[in-house]
Design a protein around this motif. Structure first.
Motif, PDB file in Angstrom:
ATOM      1  N   VAL A  42       0.828  -1.202   0.000  1.00 43.87           N
ATOM      2  CA  VAL A  42       0.000   0.000   0.000  1.00 43.87           C
ATOM      3  C   VAL A  42       0.871   1.264   0.000  1.00 43.87           C
ATOM      4  O   VAL A  42       1.713   1.429   0.874  1.00 43.87           O
ATOM      5  N   PRO A  43       0.689   2.131  -0.983  1.00 46.64           N
ATOM      6  CA  PRO A  43       1.482   3.367  -1.015  1.00 46.64           C
ATOM      7  C   PRO A  43       0.908   4.386  -0.034  1.00 46.64           C
ATOM      8  O   PRO A  43       0.109   5.234  -0.405  1.00 46.64           O
ATOM      9  N   VAL A  44       1.336   4.298   1.219  1.00 46.96           N
ATOM     10  CA  VAL A  44       0.755   5.162   2.244  1.00 46.96           C
ATOM     11  C   VAL A  44       1.226   6.604   2.079  1.00 46.96           C
ATOM     12  O   VAL A  44       2.291   6.868   1.531  1.00 46.96           O
ATOM     13  N   THR A  45       0.411   7.520   2.533  1.00 47.58           N
ATOM     14  CA  THR A  45       0.718   8.951   2.432  1.00 47.58           C
ATOM     15  C   THR A  45       1.526   9.410   3.636  1.00 47.58           C
ATOM     16  O   THR A  45       2.463  10.197   3.506  1.00 47.58           O
ATOM     17  N   VAL A  46       1.109   8.944   4.794  1.00 48.92           N
ATOM     18  CA  VAL A  46       1.781   9.326   6.041  1.00 48.92           C
ATOM     19  C   VAL A  46       2.016   8.077   6.891  1.00 48.92           C
ATOM     20  O   VAL A  46       1.116   7.249   7.039  1.00 48.92           O
ATOM     21  N   ILE A  47       3.218   7.957   7.453  1.00 49.34           N
ATOM     22  CA  ILE A  47       3.465   6.980   8.507  1.00 49.34           C
ATOM     23  C   ILE A  47       3.568   7.773   9.809  1.00 49.34           C
ATOM     24  O   ILE A  47       4.327   8.729   9.889  1.00 49.34           O
ATOM     25  N   ARG A  48       2.765   7.391  10.795  1.00 46.44           N
ATOM     26  CA  ARG A  48       2.800   8.094  12.077  1.00 46.44           C
ATOM     27  C   ARG A  48       3.221   7.147  13.176  1.00 46.44           C
ATOM     28  O   ARG A  48       2.608   6.084  13.338  1.00 46.44           O
ATOM     29  N   GLY A  49       4.277   7.468  13.892  1.00 48.67           N
ATOM     30  CA  GLY A  49       4.694   6.606  14.991  1.00 48.67           C
ATOM     31  C   GLY A  49       5.553   7.366  15.974  1.00 48.67           C
ATOM     32  O   GLY A  49       5.928   8.514  15.723  1.00 48.67           O
ATOM     33  N   ASN A  50       5.863   6.714  17.093  1.00 48.19           N
ATOM     34  CA  ASN A  50       6.801   7.348  18.026  1.00 48.19           C
ATOM     35  C   ASN A  50       8.227   7.012  17.591  1.00 48.19           C
ATOM     36  O   ASN A  50       8.437   6.305  16.601  1.00 48.19           O
ATOM     37  N   GLY A  51       9.197   7.511  18.321  1.00 46.54           N
ATOM     38  CA  GLY A  51      10.593   7.346  17.926  1.00 46.54           C
ATOM     39  C   GLY A  51      11.024   5.904  17.776  1.00 46.54           C
ATOM     40  O   GLY A  51      11.768   5.559  16.847  1.00 46.54           O
ATOM     41  N   SER A  52      10.540   5.042  18.655  1.00 43.61           N
ATOM     42  CA  SER A  52      10.918   3.637  18.557  1.00 43.61           C
ATOM     43  C   SER A  52      10.273   2.987  17.339  1.00 43.61           C
ATOM     44  O   SER A  52      10.912   2.223  16.608  1.00 43.61           O
ATOM     45  N   GLU A  53       9.008   3.282  17.133  1.00 47.27           N
ATOM     46  CA  GLU A  53       8.308   2.656  16.000  1.00 47.27           C
ATOM     47  C   GLU A  53       8.939   3.062  14.669  1.00 47.27           C
ATOM     48  O   GLU A  53       9.120   2.221  13.766  1.00 47.27           O
ATOM     49  N   ILE A  54       9.280   4.332  14.539  1.00 43.59           N
ATOM     50  CA  ILE A  54       9.875   4.806  13.278  1.00 43.59           C
ATOM     51  C   ILE A  54      11.269   4.189  13.079  1.00 43.59           C
ATOM     52  O   ILE A  54      11.595   3.715  11.982  1.00 43.59           O
ATOM     53  N   ARG A  55      12.041   4.158  14.140  1.00 50.31           N
ATOM     54  CA  ARG A  55      13.390   3.570  14.024  1.00 50.31           C
ATOM     55  C   ARG A  55      13.311   2.084  13.672  1.00 50.31           C
ATOM     56  O   ARG A  55      14.024   1.592  12.785  1.00 50.31           O
ATOM     57  N   ILE A  56      12.463   1.358  14.362  1.00 44.37           N
ATOM     58  CA  ILE A  56      12.351  -0.081  14.125  1.00 44.37           C
ATOM     59  C   ILE A  56      11.875  -0.356  12.695  1.00 44.37           C
ATOM     60  O   ILE A  56      12.374  -1.253  12.010  1.00 44.37           O
ATOM     61  N   LEU A  57      10.953   0.456  12.232  1.00 41.18           N
ATOM     62  CA  LEU A  57      10.453   0.292  10.868  1.00 41.18           C
ATOM     63  C   LEU A  57      11.570   0.546   9.853  1.00 41.18           C
ATOM     64  O   LEU A  57      11.734  -0.208   8.879  1.00 41.18           O
ATOM     65  N   LEU A  58      12.337   1.592  10.103  1.00 43.84           N
ATOM     66  CA  LEU A  58      13.447   1.912   9.195  1.00 43.84           C
ATOM     67  C   LEU A  58      14.456   0.765   9.169  1.00 43.84           C
ATOM     68  O   LEU A  58      14.873   0.314   8.093  1.00 43.84           O
ATOM     69  N   GLU A  59      14.829   0.278  10.329  1.00 42.89           N
ATOM     70  CA  GLU A  59      15.826  -0.793  10.395  1.00 42.89           C
ATOM     71  C   GLU A  59      15.286  -2.085   9.807  1.00 42.89           C
ATOM     72  O   GLU A  59      16.009  -2.810   9.107  1.00 42.89           O
ATOM     73  N   ALA A  60      14.029  -2.369  10.074  1.00 42.05           N
ATOM     74  CA  ALA A  60      13.442  -3.601   9.549  1.00 42.05           C
ATOM     75  C   ALA A  60      13.404  -3.548   8.024  1.00 42.05           C
ATOM     76  O   ALA A  60      13.713  -4.529   7.345  1.00 42.05           O
ATOM     77  N   GLN A  61      13.044  -2.396   7.491  1.00 42.33           N
ATOM     78  CA  GLN A  61      13.015  -2.215   6.045  1.00 42.33           C
ATOM     79  C   GLN A  61      14.399  -2.442   5.442  1.00 42.33           C
ATOM     80  O   GLN A  61      14.549  -3.095   4.423  1.00 42.33           O
ATOM     81  N   SER A  62      15.394  -1.857   6.060  1.00 40.17           N
ATOM     82  CA  SER A  62      16.752  -1.935   5.525  1.00 40.17           C
ATOM     83  C   SER A  62      17.277  -3.364   5.541  1.00 40.17           C
ATOM     84  O   SER A  62      17.947  -3.806   4.615  1.00 40.17           O
ATOM     85  N   LYS A  63      16.955  -4.080   6.606  1.00 42.67           N
ATOM     86  CA  LYS A  63      17.479  -5.441   6.736  1.00 42.67           C
ATOM     87  C   LYS A  63      16.691  -6.466   5.942  1.00 42.67           C
ATOM     88  O   LYS A  63      17.169  -7.544   5.650  1.00 42.67           O
ATOM     89  N   GLN A  64      15.473  -6.082   5.610  1.00 42.43           N
ATOM     90  CA  GLN A  64      14.545  -7.048   5.047  1.00 42.43           C
ATOM     91  C   GLN A  64      15.103  -7.838   3.860  1.00 42.43           C
ATOM     92  O   GLN A  64      14.940  -9.043   3.776  1.00 42.43           O
TER      93      GLN A  64
END
Lengths: 303, 303, 303
Positions: A122-144
């Motif tokens: 899904v091409p989302v428009t906004v991702i909203r999260g706290n600092g941990s959620e955003i960091r974990i998402l970024l790292e998970a994406q990179s490692k995926q």
């Protein structure tokens, strides 16, 4: 810095609050059962109209009559994932803004994998999260791509940001970098909430210094922001830059309501029950004059 | 016109509120997860006892120990449909009043088909909806035999009534006709809420002019009316005419609580958070004297 | 009798409230959708951090990052049972306190069988229920081996205690016996709430005379106590006697918040909406001094 909304047709600009209340966009929310009522009520308070529907047989129909979509994985369940993806694809097809909230993405492998799957489909428009959620998402994406993501690789975390992940004035620059990287990776807007809130598309950055710590003492503060973001986005033009600005205004509005709620609560020696009630009051009474007057938004280009 | 409740055993009539609080009927609610807490709380505030249970393995048991049933399709899910039908059949077998709320029946084909299926299998006592929901249900019922119902045939609609479907004083007669036709078709009572509320069994009509526009600014106002209707019906005799009268009183009670909540909210410069809180307050404190004093119910025969 | 918490390290004891707020334990709640928001908010108000998660693919992960578990069968569904058992086993493995609430166990055979199954598979720390729930559970357990349990054998009951099952000052001794027997049978702590609340491990008994009748006029009062119990237990040492004491303090804290909420509500001529709001306020503002000052706990050995 005081931000003035851009003028349009005539003397007085039509501000975000006024526009939401005139247009009354319908917001389709696929959200958790814990805070669904709060999300519906805050969307109504902002002047939009919520429809909470997650049944797989109807989400496309519902998205079809709405103007924006919220996907929130707060109480994730395997049955709801297909609904999220179907609704997300339909919303994208219709050009609707889509707000995605990876609640507690660090709390389980299941949430992490689901979040990645939703972002892939899904091409989302906004991702909203706290600092941990955003960091974990970024790292998970990179490692995926390289390897199977395990909880150990990205750290375990509950639904609140860990101390080291929390965006504050003293670390706002480094946190903004994390948000910006995810924004670029996903080609979307990232809203990272914390003591300082960060809104970015990877090129421009807005730091927002509204809000009050008590917002973290009630459940659903973040989920309610999802609904507010969707209402602001649904009522604004569809260009990327308008959406970036609208996201920042939505975050400011949310924070200002928190400030006003706390002022009223403190004046009456109330606790978090009163605070919740006054938060809803503040949004339902919020006018553009107050929003513009109290917003503490600081924009800059990313270096 | 001031309606006085009929006298029974002695000087002072036992009014609806007093009776509900004395009998404390149990209300089985199969409702949506968005407003379930509000429905449970308003049922308690009215003096009855709610049981929220939707698991297919237990709904018949639960219905069996209750006195009335609410079926609300607000967050419809394919898994809950068999529960609704099993509980509905059991309640019918026991002679319990059944309140059916086709929330957002215009929002998806799935909801429409489910609503028709429930109406085909369960002899509901009251259908409660806004002007759009009642109209769409009537049209869908009429078309059903001839052809497959499509969304296009009945119009698409969210969970709020569209402007043209909203019952107001200037169009109350034509809206009452729609409600009356559905009542006759289903052989039940229809409650159509709007600026003017309409209660009818197809022969007699009651227009109720209580209520306040802010009731539409909080989520769950309609769902809470479902619970109030069930409490009033469970505490009244089982004859059709008593049930028609009780339905009208329930609608008036709901509207009066909205008026009282707004008065208190306005006096304190509150918003919709305070309004919600005071709405619950009003129901928990409502006495029959106030109900009879403030009710604006206008009965007539249908022409 | 005034209970003082035991002194530890230095002049002033660290009381339960202070400790919860310092440690901020994470509480995993598998609870019903009706009162989930209230449970999350009361856990936050007490100073702990709630995670509401019931998806079968993630409950073990979530339990793994938490410090205590709540299992509440308020809106039981066949899909959630495996989640409850998986999470329960994981929590037991980790030595986490587990609070089990057999809501409405008398309302259906399905709930009764599920409650027995959970008790058979999960070594719960505390069972919390009203007088009817505790009695029915005790009887169902006793009969289980001999014969299939039927609803007729244990009596049918809704979610409120029947008049004869309600613990009051005049029958507290006989109700305490029922609680104690279940505690011995299950080797756990039993909390039976009523006009008088009873906390026992089968050997020691504590009668707690805090609370207010209006706590029964809002939904979720019992469910909120589950969350409070879990927060108190997660923050105290893991010995059985510390847990017994912490359970009693949690019950007292809950009751005191009810008293304070009623005082504030009555002073403002409010109803149950205000009461709910002030209940949350009271917990978020509760300090150990007030807790110790107002607690009415009476301990004794079981005869």
């Amino acid at each position: 810095m005081r931000n003035k909304m851009e003028k349009k047709n005539g003397d007085r600009t039509e501000g975000h609050m006024q526009k939401i209340r005139r247009v009354c966009p319908r917001i389709h929310c696929i959200t958790n059962y814990v805070t669904a009522q709060s999300v519906a009520n805050i969307v109504l308070a902002a002047g939009a109209s919520p429809i909470m529907a997650s049944g797989v047989h109807e989400v496309e129909d519902v998205t079809g009559i709405c103007d924006a979509l919220v996907i929130n994985i707060g109480t994730l369940d395997e049955r709801t994932i297909p609904s999220m993806i179907l609704a997300g694809k339909k919303a994208a097809e219709l050009g609707h803004p889509i707000v995605f909230d990876p609640v507690g993405v660090g709390a389980s492998v299941f949430r992490r994998e689901t979040a990645l799957r939703i972002l892939a489909e899904v091409p989302v428009t906004v991702i909203r999260g706290n600092g941990s959620e955003i960091r974990i998402l970024l790292e998970a994406q990179s490692k995926q791509k390289a390897e199977k993501v395990t909880a150990e690789q990205t750290g375990r975390c509950g639904i609140d940001a860990s101390e080291s992940d929390l965006a504050k004035s003293e670390n706002a620059e480094s946190k903004a970098e994390i948000a910006a990287k995810l924004a670029i990776q996903q080609q979307c807007i990232v809203v990272m909430t914390g003591e300082v809130d960060i809104v970015t598309d990877g090129k421009r950055l807005c730091m927002i210094e509204n809000g009050h710590p008590w917002m973290g003492r009630i459940t659903g503060s973040g989920c309610m922001l999802d609904g507010i973001l969707a209402a602001f986005l649904a009522a604004c033009p569809k260009t990327f830059s308008e959406r970036l600005a609208a996201s920042a205004w939505a975050v400011a509005a949310h924070g200002i309501c928190g400030e006003m709620a706390y002022e009223k609560t403190a004046a009456r020696s109330g606790g978090t029950g009163s605070f919740y009630c006054f938060f809803m009051d503040a949004m339902s009474l919020l006018e553009d004059e107050t929003l513009e007057e109290r917003a503490k938004m600081f924009w800059r280009e990313r270096q």
